[in-house]
Design a protein around this motif. Structure first.
Motif, PDB file in Angstrom:
ATOM      1  N   ALA A  41       0.839  -1.213   0.000  1.00 53.58           N
ATOM      2  CA  ALA A  41       0.000   0.000   0.000  1.00 53.58           C
ATOM      3  C   ALA A  41       0.874   1.264   0.000  1.00 53.58           C
ATOM      4  CB  ALA A  41      -0.920  -0.004   1.217  1.00 53.58           C
ATOM      5  N   ALA A  42       1.994   1.197   0.711  1.00 53.18           N
ATOM      6  CA  ALA A  42       2.838   2.396   0.817  1.00 53.18           C
ATOM      7  C   ALA A  42       3.710   2.600  -0.411  1.00 53.18           C
ATOM      8  CB  ALA A  42       3.715   2.290   2.064  1.00 53.18           C
ATOM      9  N   HIS A  43       4.200   1.509  -1.010  1.00 50.60           N
ATOM     10  CA  HIS A  43       5.231   1.666  -2.043  1.00 50.60           C
ATOM     11  C   HIS A  43       4.858   1.164  -3.433  1.00 50.60           C
ATOM     12  CE1 HIS A  43       7.696   2.621   1.363  1.00 50.60           C
ATOM     13  NE2 HIS A  43       7.513   1.432   1.887  1.00 50.60           N
ATOM     14  N   SER A  44       3.825   0.324  -3.543  1.00 56.19           N
ATOM     15  CA  SER A  44       3.547  -0.273  -4.847  1.00 56.19           C
ATOM     16  C   SER A  44       2.443   0.497  -5.569  1.00 56.19           C
ATOM     17  CB  SER A  44       3.148  -1.741  -4.660  1.00 56.19           C
ATOM     18  OG  SER A  44       3.078  -2.397  -5.892  1.00 56.19           O
ATOM     19  N   THR A  45       2.101   0.028  -6.741  1.00 56.35           N
ATOM     20  CA  THR A  45       0.962   0.577  -7.504  1.00 56.35           C
ATOM     21  C   THR A  45       0.096  -0.619  -7.880  1.00 56.35           C
ATOM     22  OG1 THR A  45       2.096   0.209  -9.595  1.00 56.35           O
ATOM     23  CG2 THR A  45       2.378   2.397  -8.557  1.00 56.35           C
ATOM     24  N   PHE A  46      -1.099  -0.339  -8.377  1.00 57.42           N
ATOM     25  CA  PHE A  46      -1.964  -1.451  -8.783  1.00 57.42           C
ATOM     26  C   PHE A  46      -1.315  -2.232  -9.933  1.00 57.42           C
ATOM     27  CE2 PHE A  46      -5.549  -3.274 -11.222  1.00 57.42           C
ATOM     28  CZ  PHE A  46      -5.994  -4.158 -10.259  1.00 57.42           C
ATOM     29  N   GLU A  47      -0.649  -1.515 -10.823  1.00 61.77           N
ATOM     30  CA  GLU A  47      -0.023  -2.214 -11.953  1.00 61.77           C
ATOM     31  C   GLU A  47       1.098  -3.133 -11.463  1.00 61.77           C
ATOM     32  OE1 GLU A  47      -0.927   1.101 -15.439  1.00 61.77           O
ATOM     33  OE2 GLU A  47       0.696   1.453 -14.037  1.00 61.77           O
ATOM     34  N   GLU A  48       1.925  -2.619 -10.565  1.00 64.21           N
ATOM     35  CA  GLU A  48       3.028  -3.446 -10.067  1.00 64.21           C
ATOM     36  C   GLU A  48       2.493  -4.628  -9.245  1.00 64.21           C
ATOM     37  OE1 GLU A  48       7.227  -2.361  -8.104  1.00 64.21           O
ATOM     38  OE2 GLU A  48       5.584  -2.394  -6.667  1.00 64.21           O
ATOM     39  N   THR A  49       1.472  -4.375  -8.410  1.00 69.72           N
ATOM     40  CA  THR A  49       0.896  -5.446  -7.594  1.00 69.72           C
ATOM     41  C   THR A  49       0.275  -6.522  -8.486  1.00 69.72           C
ATOM     42  OG1 THR A  49       0.528  -3.983  -5.734  1.00 69.72           O
ATOM     43  CG2 THR A  49      -0.852  -5.929  -5.814  1.00 69.72           C
ATOM     44  N   THR A  50      -0.352  -6.093  -9.570  1.00 65.22           N
ATOM     45  CA  THR A  50      -0.920  -7.060 -10.518  1.00 65.22           C
ATOM     46  C   THR A  50       0.195  -7.917 -11.110  1.00 65.22           C
ATOM     47  OG1 THR A  50      -2.780  -5.627 -11.021  1.00 65.22           O
ATOM     48  CG2 THR A  50      -2.227  -7.259 -12.681  1.00 65.22           C
ATOM     49  N   TYR A  51       1.308  -7.273 -11.468  1.00 62.96           N
ATOM     50  CA  TYR A  51       2.454  -8.023 -11.994  1.00 62.96           C
ATOM     51  C   TYR A  51       2.893  -9.068 -10.966  1.00 62.96           C
ATOM     52  CZ  TYR A  51       6.880  -9.220 -14.139  1.00 62.96           C
ATOM     53  OH  TYR A  51       7.912  -9.919 -14.722  1.00 62.96           O
ATOM     54  N   LEU A  52       3.003  -8.623  -9.718  1.00 62.43           N
ATOM     55  CA  LEU A  52       3.437  -9.523  -8.641  1.00 62.43           C
ATOM     56  C   LEU A  52       2.494 -10.726  -8.522  1.00 62.43           C
ATOM     57  CD1 LEU A  52       5.047 -10.143  -5.956  1.00 62.43           C
ATOM     58  CD2 LEU A  52       3.360  -8.697  -4.799  1.00 62.43           C
ATOM     59  N   LEU A  53       1.198 -10.456  -8.511  1.00 62.48           N
ATOM     60  CA  LEU A  53       0.230 -11.544  -8.341  1.00 62.48           C
ATOM     61  C   LEU A  53       0.285 -12.528  -9.513  1.00 62.48           C
ATOM     62  CD1 LEU A  53      -2.794  -9.498  -6.925  1.00 62.48           C
ATOM     63  CD2 LEU A  53      -1.460 -11.216  -5.690  1.00 62.48           C
ATOM     64  N   LEU A  54       0.439 -11.988 -10.730  1.00 61.39           N
ATOM     65  CA  LEU A  54       0.395 -12.853 -11.911  1.00 61.39           C
ATOM     66  C   LEU A  54       1.723 -13.543 -12.208  1.00 61.39           C
ATOM     67  CD1 LEU A  54      -1.681 -10.724 -14.474  1.00 61.39           C
ATOM     68  CD2 LEU A  54      -2.488 -12.408 -12.823  1.00 61.39           C
ATOM     69  N   ASN A  55       2.823 -12.898 -11.816  1.00 63.46           N
ATOM     70  CA  ASN A  55       4.138 -13.433 -12.215  1.00 63.46           C
ATOM     71  C   ASN A  55       4.983 -13.924 -11.041  1.00 63.46           C
ATOM     72  OD1 ASN A  55       4.205 -12.794 -15.236  1.00 63.46           O
ATOM     73  ND2 ASN A  55       3.538 -10.878 -14.313  1.00 63.46           N
ATOM     74  N   GLU A  56       4.440 -13.866  -9.847  1.00 66.63           N
ATOM     75  CA  GLU A  56       5.062 -14.474  -8.660  1.00 66.63           C
ATOM     76  C   GLU A  56       6.252 -13.727  -8.096  1.00 66.63           C
ATOM     77  OE1 GLU A  56       5.592 -18.706  -9.362  1.00 66.63           O
ATOM     78  OE2 GLU A  56       3.854 -18.705 -10.686  1.00 66.63           O
ATOM     79  N   ASP A 178      -5.708   4.422  -6.450  1.00 60.05           N
ATOM     80  CA  ASP A 178      -4.851   3.307  -6.869  1.00 60.05           C
ATOM     81  C   ASP A 178      -4.584   2.363  -5.689  1.00 60.05           C
ATOM     82  OD1 ASP A 178      -3.464   2.550  -9.411  1.00 60.05           O
ATOM     83  OD2 ASP A 178      -1.773   2.370  -8.025  1.00 60.05           O
ATOM     84  N   ARG A 179      -4.358   2.972  -4.508  1.00 58.42           N
ATOM     85  CA  ARG A 179      -4.085   2.164  -3.309  1.00 58.42           C
ATOM     86  C   ARG A 179      -5.311   1.313  -2.933  1.00 58.42           C
ATOM     87  NH1 ARG A 179      -0.779   5.217  -0.637  1.00 58.42           N
ATOM     88  NH2 ARG A 179      -2.325   6.764  -0.030  1.00 58.42           N
ATOM     89  N   ALA A 180      -6.502   1.898  -3.116  1.00 53.61           N
ATOM     90  CA  ALA A 180      -7.724   1.131  -2.804  1.00 53.61           C
ATOM     91  C   ALA A 180      -7.771  -0.130  -3.669  1.00 53.61           C
ATOM     92  CB  ALA A 180      -8.957   1.988  -3.041  1.00 53.61           C
ATOM     93  N   LEU A 181      -7.328  -0.013  -4.916  1.00 53.80           N
ATOM     94  CA  LEU A 181      -7.329  -1.194  -5.796  1.00 53.80           C
ATOM     95  C   LEU A 181      -6.265  -2.197  -5.343  1.00 53.80           C
ATOM     96  CD1 LEU A 181      -7.841   0.564  -9.254  1.00 53.80           C
ATOM     97  CD2 LEU A 181      -9.551  -0.578  -7.841  1.00 53.80           C
ATOM     98  N   VAL A 182      -5.114  -1.683  -4.905  1.00 51.10           N
ATOM     99  CA  VAL A 182      -4.055  -2.579  -4.403  1.00 51.10           C
ATOM    100  C   VAL A 182      -4.581  -3.413  -3.234  1.00 51.10           C
ATOM    101  CG1 VAL A 182      -1.831  -2.654  -3.164  1.00 51.10           C
ATOM    102  CG2 VAL A 182      -2.108  -1.139  -5.151  1.00 51.10           C
ATOM    103  N   ILE A 183      -5.253  -2.766  -2.293  1.00 51.46           N
ATOM    104  CA  ILE A 183      -5.648  -3.519  -1.094  1.00 51.46           C
ATOM    105  C   ILE A 183      -6.871  -4.419  -1.314  1.00 51.46           C
ATOM    106  CG2 ILE A 183      -4.588  -1.829   0.474  1.00 51.46           C
ATOM    107  CD1 ILE A 183      -7.408  -0.998   1.299  1.00 51.46           C
TER     108      ILE A 183
END
Ligand SMILES: CC(C)(COP(=O)(O)OP(=O)(O)OC[C@H]1O[C@@H](n2cnc3c(N)ncnc32)[C@H](O)[C@@H]1OP(=O)(O)O)[C@@H](O)C(=O)NCCC(=O)NCCS
Length: 380
Positions: A41-56, A178-183
């Motif tokens: 929530a503090a450092h990422s973005t929804f795009e980066e978090t999506t990358y993390l979730l999809l690509n491990e 954007d943070r709301a989407l991350v969480i």
């Protein structure tokens, strides 16, 4: 079947091994692929978090640049999709539209790649990106306004506000959205995520799996408590009325919306994040009505509902509706926003399901009539 254990609603039944998300309900902690939600929530973005979730893994700079560009290229809505939204009955529910749009979208991607069970939904990222554009456009058309072409410079959340309002959001608004989407992006095996995995387990496409997951989320037992919190705030009116309202609610054994959680027996970690964002927005707008009511209610309820046998604390919905309200978003979009975030988690689960698939096939206990002969029409 003799030894099978019956568990209504699959309560306590483990149906998958997963490396995506860990919910530590006892300590009120949430991790996506091992990363604490507070850090994301503090450092990422929804795009980066999506990358993390999809690509491990978290992306390198180059990986993120490429992924971000790919996501942004998918923002614009095809004229056919726009006319589908325009022709949707004005009192139709956005969640039902979303469900249909996702299926419809599958017709706009190359058949050979995307119409098989092995289709890799990471190629177009269509479902993730277009949901957001559809929700914004649905609302604009409902208000008799024009479609707004996306702004490729803005973050995913910032662009949502832009496509919804037609004017650029303030940087702090874009960041909060954007943070709301991350969480909201992931929360382990809740009903909609389980639905996505069940459909994926039949080797159906990611489009039909996502469409089914949206259907599951649209039920009132899954999304929607943040709308009820806003109704409660209006009922309370102002911070001075909280004591009397709370005493009455407890006497009548009313459930307080936005409080309690099936898994968390501590305050939901996402509620802390939303609370901070509500405080920031309230300060910017110089409007602390909702914040003051919620904080007072939370303080009053902690010694009563938080006590040992109950463990009732604020969940993410306690503060999120007020954040969205201060961002100028109407309540009918709250559950669609949940879908806009959670779609990343759904896709991650679909991909994981396919890696070690077994079709879901639970059993039921038959309690109907014993076998009997077919009765002829004239004897019934
Ligand atoms: C989320 C929720 C469904 C979890 O349900 P659950 O784990 O099955 O808990 P239960 O509904 O069985 O409640 C257990 C006890 O806590 C009480 N309780 C639960 N949530 C409460 C709330 N929000 N306000 C007051 N009391 C509550 C129940 O009345 C029950 O009390 P009892 O044992 O004296 O009968 C429930 O807390 C709730 O309805 N919350 C309000 C709606 C909400 O915010 N939903 C969004 C969740 S993210």
């Amino acid at each position: 079947m003799e030894d099978a254990v019956f568990s209504k609603g699959l309560d306590g039944v483990v149906v998958a091994r997963s490396e995506i998300c860990q919910v530590d309900g006892i300590n009120g902690k949430l991790y996506y692929r091992g990363y604490p939600i507070e850090d994301l929530a503090a450092h990422s973005t929804f795009e980066e978090t999506t990358y993390l979730l999809l690509n491990e893994h978290l992306p390198t700079k180059d990986e993120l640049t490429e992924f971000q560009a790919r996501m942004r290229r998918s923002r614009s809505l095809d004229p056919h999709i726009r006319s589908m939204i325009k022709n949707f009955p004005p009192d139709g529910k956005c969640m039902e539209l979303l469900q249909s749009v996702v299926s419809y979208l599958s017709g706009y991607v190359e058949h050979k790649i995307h119409h098989s069970a092995t289709c890799d939904c990471r190629i177009t990222l269509h479902q993730i990106v277009q949901l957001t554009s559809v929700v914004a456009t649905y609302q604009r058309f409902k208000e008799g306004k024009q479609y707004v072409e996306p702004d490729m410079e803005l973050s995913h959340g910032g662009n949502f506000l832009y496509m919804l309002r037609g004017t650029k959001p303030e940087p702090h608004e874009a960041e909060i959205m954007d943070r709301a989407l991350v969480i909201h992006a992931e929360h382990e095996l809740n009903a909609s995520t389980f639905t996505a995995r069940v459909v994926a387990s039949t080797l159906s496409t990611c489009y039909s799996s996502i469409s089914a997951a949206i259907g599951a989320l649209s039920g009132s037992l899954h999304g929607g408590a943040n709308e009820d919190v806003l109704k409660m705030i209006d009922e309370i009116g102002s911070a001075e009325n909280v004591d009397a309202w709370f005493a009455d609610a407890i006497a009548k054994k009313k459930k307080i919306p936005g409080m309690g959680h099936r898994v968390y027996v501590a305050k939901d970690p996402r509620a802390y994040i939303m609370e901070e964002d509500l405080k920031t927005l309230s300060g910017k707008r110089n409007d602390f009505r909702n914040y003051d009511i919620l904080k007072k209610l939370e303080a009053l309820s902690a010694p009563v509902l938080g006590k040992k046998e109950h463990h009732i604390y604020a969940n993410v919905d306690f503060f999120s509706g007020s954040v969205f309200q201060l961002l100028g978003i109407p309540p009918q979009l709250f559950t669609p926003i949940f879908a806009m975030g959670r779609v990343s988690g759904w896709l991650a689960h679909i991909l994981e399901q396919r890696k070690d698939n077994r079709i879901y096939r639970p059993a039921s206990i038959y309690e109907g009539p014993a076998p009997r002969g077919y009765s002829a029409m004239e004897t019934r």
